[in-house]
Write a protein that holds these residues in place. Structure first.
Motif, mmCIF file in Angstrom:
data_model
loop_
_atom_site.group_PDB
_atom_site.id
_atom_site.type_symbol
_atom_site.label_atom_id
_atom_site.label_comp_id
_atom_site.label_asym_id
_atom_site.label_seq_id
_atom_site.Cartn_x
_atom_site.Cartn_y
_atom_site.Cartn_z
ATOM 1 N N GLY A 192 0.799 -1.223 0.000
ATOM 2 C CA GLY A 192 0.000 0.000 0.000
ATOM 3 C C GLY A 192 0.826 1.265 0.000
ATOM 4 N N ILE A 193 2.050 1.189 -0.501
ATOM 5 C CA ILE A 193 2.940 2.352 -0.540
ATOM 6 C C ILE A 193 2.736 3.097 -1.854
ATOM 7 C CG2 ILE A 193 5.345 3.120 -0.572
ATOM 8 C CD1 ILE A 193 6.037 0.678 1.124
ATOM 9 N N THR A 194 2.470 4.377 -1.760
ATOM 10 C CA THR A 194 2.324 5.207 -2.953
ATOM 11 C C THR A 194 3.686 5.777 -3.326
ATOM 12 O OG1 THR A 194 0.073 5.825 -2.314
ATOM 13 C CG2 THR A 194 1.173 7.199 -3.968
ATOM 14 N N PRO A 195 4.243 5.381 -4.463
ATOM 15 C CA PRO A 195 5.591 5.850 -4.813
ATOM 16 C C PRO A 195 5.609 7.326 -5.175
ATOM 17 C CG PRO A 195 4.666 4.565 -6.612
ATOM 18 C CD PRO A 195 3.702 4.459 -5.473
ATOM 19 N N GLY A 196 6.745 7.954 -4.907
ATOM 20 C CA GLY A 196 6.963 9.321 -5.352
ATOM 21 C C GLY A 196 7.725 9.310 -6.668
ATOM 22 N N ARG A 197 8.145 10.487 -7.105
ATOM 23 C CA ARG A 197 8.888 10.590 -8.361
ATOM 24 C C ARG A 197 10.092 11.495 -8.157
ATOM 25 N NH1 ARG A 197 7.900 7.009 -12.155
ATOM 26 N NH2 ARG A 197 8.297 8.483 -13.835
ATOM 27 N N TRP A 198 11.180 11.133 -8.810
ATOM 28 C CA TRP A 198 12.385 11.960 -8.800
ATOM 29 C C TRP A 198 13.050 11.816 -10.154
ATOM 30 C CZ3 TRP A 198 14.730 15.717 -6.186
ATOM 31 C CH2 TRP A 198 16.058 15.990 -6.469
ATOM 32 N N LEU A 199 13.070 12.905 -10.906
ATOM 33 C CA LEU A 199 13.647 12.887 -12.250
ATOM 34 C C LEU A 199 13.046 11.772 -13.105
ATOM 35 C CD1 LEU A 199 17.454 13.699 -11.909
ATOM 36 C CD2 LEU A 199 15.746 14.924 -13.234
ATOM 37 N N GLY A 200 11.744 11.570 -12.943
ATOM 38 C CA GLY A 200 11.065 10.549 -13.725
ATOM 39 C C GLY A 200 11.205 9.144 -13.178
ATOM 40 N N ASN A 201 11.923 8.976 -12.054
ATOM 41 C CA ASN A 201 12.108 7.656 -11.453
ATOM 42 C C ASN A 201 11.186 7.490 -10.250
ATOM 43 O OD1 ASN A 201 14.315 6.937 -13.184
ATOM 44 N ND2 ASN A 201 15.600 8.320 -11.987
ATOM 45 N N SER A 202 10.640 6.303 -10.085
ATOM 46 C CA SER A 202 9.802 6.021 -8.923
ATOM 47 C C SER A 202 10.672 5.953 -7.674
ATOM 48 C CB SER A 202 9.055 4.699 -9.110
ATOM 49 O OG SER A 202 8.182 4.771 -10.219
ATOM 50 N N THR A 203 10.139 6.460 -6.560
ATOM 51 C CA THR A 203 10.899 6.489 -5.313
ATOM 52 C C THR A 203 10.008 6.124 -4.131
ATOM 53 O OG1 THR A 203 10.405 8.830 -4.904
ATOM 54 C CG2 THR A 203 12.395 8.341 -6.172
ATOM 55 N N VAL A 204 10.646 5.755 -3.039
ATOM 56 C CA VAL A 204 9.992 5.633 -1.738
ATOM 57 C C VAL A 204 10.806 6.455 -0.755
ATOM 58 C CG1 VAL A 204 9.006 3.352 -2.159
ATOM 59 C CG2 VAL A 204 11.305 3.534 -1.204
ATOM 60 N N THR A 205 10.231 6.718 0.392
ATOM 61 C CA THR A 205 10.988 7.440 1.403
ATOM 62 C C THR A 205 12.014 6.504 2.032
ATOM 63 O OG1 THR A 205 9.468 6.884 3.200
ATOM 64 C CG2 THR A 205 8.962 8.853 1.895
ATOM 65 N N ALA A 206 13.014 7.087 2.652
ATOM 66 C CA ALA A 206 14.043 6.274 3.305
ATOM 67 C C ALA A 206 13.430 5.406 4.404
ATOM 68 C CB ALA A 206 15.128 7.182 3.884
ATOM 69 N N LYS A 207 12.421 5.934 5.087
ATOM 70 C CA LYS A 207 11.752 5.165 6.142
ATOM 71 C C LYS A 207 11.027 3.961 5.555
ATOM 72 C CE LYS A 207 8.487 5.711 9.991
ATOM 73 N NZ LYS A 207 7.604 6.670 10.709
ATOM 74 N N GLU A 208 10.337 4.171 4.430
ATOM 75 C CA GLU A 208 9.636 3.058 3.776
ATOM 76 C C GLU A 208 10.627 2.023 3.262
ATOM 77 O OE1 GLU A 208 5.746 5.562 2.101
ATOM 78 O OE2 GLU A 208 7.593 5.411 0.923
ATOM 79 N N ALA A 209 11.754 2.495 2.717
ATOM 80 C CA ALA A 209 12.775 1.570 2.216
ATOM 81 C C ALA A 209 13.344 0.727 3.354
ATOM 82 C CB ALA A 209 13.889 2.344 1.521
ATOM 83 N N ALA A 210 13.571 1.362 4.509
ATOM 84 C CA ALA A 210 14.105 0.627 5.659
ATOM 85 C C ALA A 210 13.120 -0.440 6.127
ATOM 86 C CB ALA A 210 14.419 1.597 6.794
ATOM 87 N N ALA A 211 11.817 -0.107 6.098
ATOM 88 C CA ALA A 211 10.800 -1.077 6.512
ATOM 89 C C ALA A 211 10.755 -2.261 5.552
ATOM 90 C CB ALA A 211 9.434 -0.398 6.581
ATOM 91 N N LEU A 212 10.888 -1.991 4.260
ATOM 92 C CA LEU A 212 10.887 -3.071 3.273
ATOM 93 C C LEU A 212 12.127 -3.952 3.420
ATOM 94 C CD1 LEU A 212 9.631 -1.108 0.134
ATOM 95 C CD2 LEU A 212 8.354 -2.797 1.453
ATOM 96 N N GLN A 213 13.258 -3.335 3.733
ATOM 97 C CA GLN A 213 14.476 -4.118 3.931
ATOM 98 C C GLN A 213 14.365 -4.994 5.177
ATOM 99 O OE1 GLN A 213 18.203 -1.853 3.582
ATOM 100 N NE2 GLN A 213 17.073 -0.283 2.483
ATOM 101 N N ALA A 214 13.716 -4.466 6.222
ATOM 102 C CA ALA A 214 13.603 -5.207 7.478
ATOM 103 C C ALA A 214 12.761 -6.466 7.318
ATOM 104 C CB ALA A 214 13.004 -4.309 8.558
#
Length: 251
Positions: free
Chosen positions: A80-102
């Motif tokens: 249920g994560i809504t991705p962001g955009r950066w220079l046309g690339n999909s992104t997540v926040t660092a907090k969301e990335a850490a949760a996915l890695q965990a």
């Protein structure tokens, strides 16, 4: 559009603000009133293509998790994560990335005995690899990740028992009740039979008869559910429309 003689910190900050809003280089160049090439050179020179510390691109996250970018898209959608955009690339926040890695699945160093690859599952089911993978995802068949020598990403290994539990029905002597063929379903969906068959190849639930007469049959509730979960927004809207139509007819 004129090219600025220098990129002041203020101008660079504004460019990065536009990138954070999801604008591409071409779109940001219009806002900045510069040429696309001028902005592209500035992006490279001042390393403006490096995302802020609080953003992680899907490409970087895929490398970290040891999966493909496509799998990252599916993973964020399931969470249920809504991705962001950066220079046309999909992104997540660092907090969301850490949760996915965990919560990342552990990766084994050796292949478990008797476990199957997706290619072996496809042979077992007499399907193409892409269709077998779609069904494995659809039925959320459990798997373990295994490192493979020479491969950048780990492979999924499936237990035969779990695979057999998701085996698609492939034979029927008589047409099951409540099923539609491709032409009948196409009329209900206001789409062509060719589109229906294409969706079936992409994993839309169906029954399939093997042999000289190859026929696909569909159950409308399963089709509607699949459409509503499709990654394409127009297809999801179609599923929602058909579902609402069914509810009105049932009322």
């Amino acid at each position: 559009m004129g090219t600025p003689t220098c990129w002041t910190p203020h101008r660079r900050g504004y460019a990065q603000k536009l990138f954070r809003q999801g604008l591409t280089i071409a779109e940001a160049a219009q806002k900045l009133r510069v040429t696309r090439s001028a902005l592209g050179l500035a992006v490279t020179r001042y390393q403006m293509n490096v995302p802020p510390r609080d953003l992680v691109t899907f490409t970087d996250l895929a490398v970290t998790l040891g999966i493909s970018v496509t799998e990252v898209h599916r993973l964020t959608a399931r969470r249920g994560i809504t991705p962001g955009r950066w220079l046309g690339n999909s992104t997540v926040t660092a907090k969301e990335a850490a949760a996915l890695q965990a919560e990342r699945e552990p990766v084994l160093d050796s292949w478990p005995p008797n476990y199957l690859t997706a290619e072996q599952v496809a042979q077992r089911w007499d399907l193409t690899v892409s269709r077998a993978q779609a069904r494995l995802r659809e039925h959320e068949v459990p798997y373990v990740l295994v490192r493979v020598v020479g491969k950048p990403s780990p492979k999924r290994a499936y237990h035969p028992r779990d695979v057999d539990g998701a085996r698609p029905p492939t034979h029927f002597s008589q047409r099951p009740a409540g099923t539609l063929d491709a032409e009948e379903l196409a009329v209900i969906l206001s789409r062509s039979a060719a589109m229906v068959r294409l969706w079936a190849q992409q994993g839309m639930p169906h029954l399939e008869q093997r042999g000289p007469k190859r026929e696909r049959l569909f159950r409308l509730p399963e089709v509607v559910t699949w459409l509503q979960q499709h990654r394409d927004s127009r297809t999801r809207r179609l599923g929602a429309y058909i579902a609402a139509q069914q509810q009105r007819e049932a009322a």
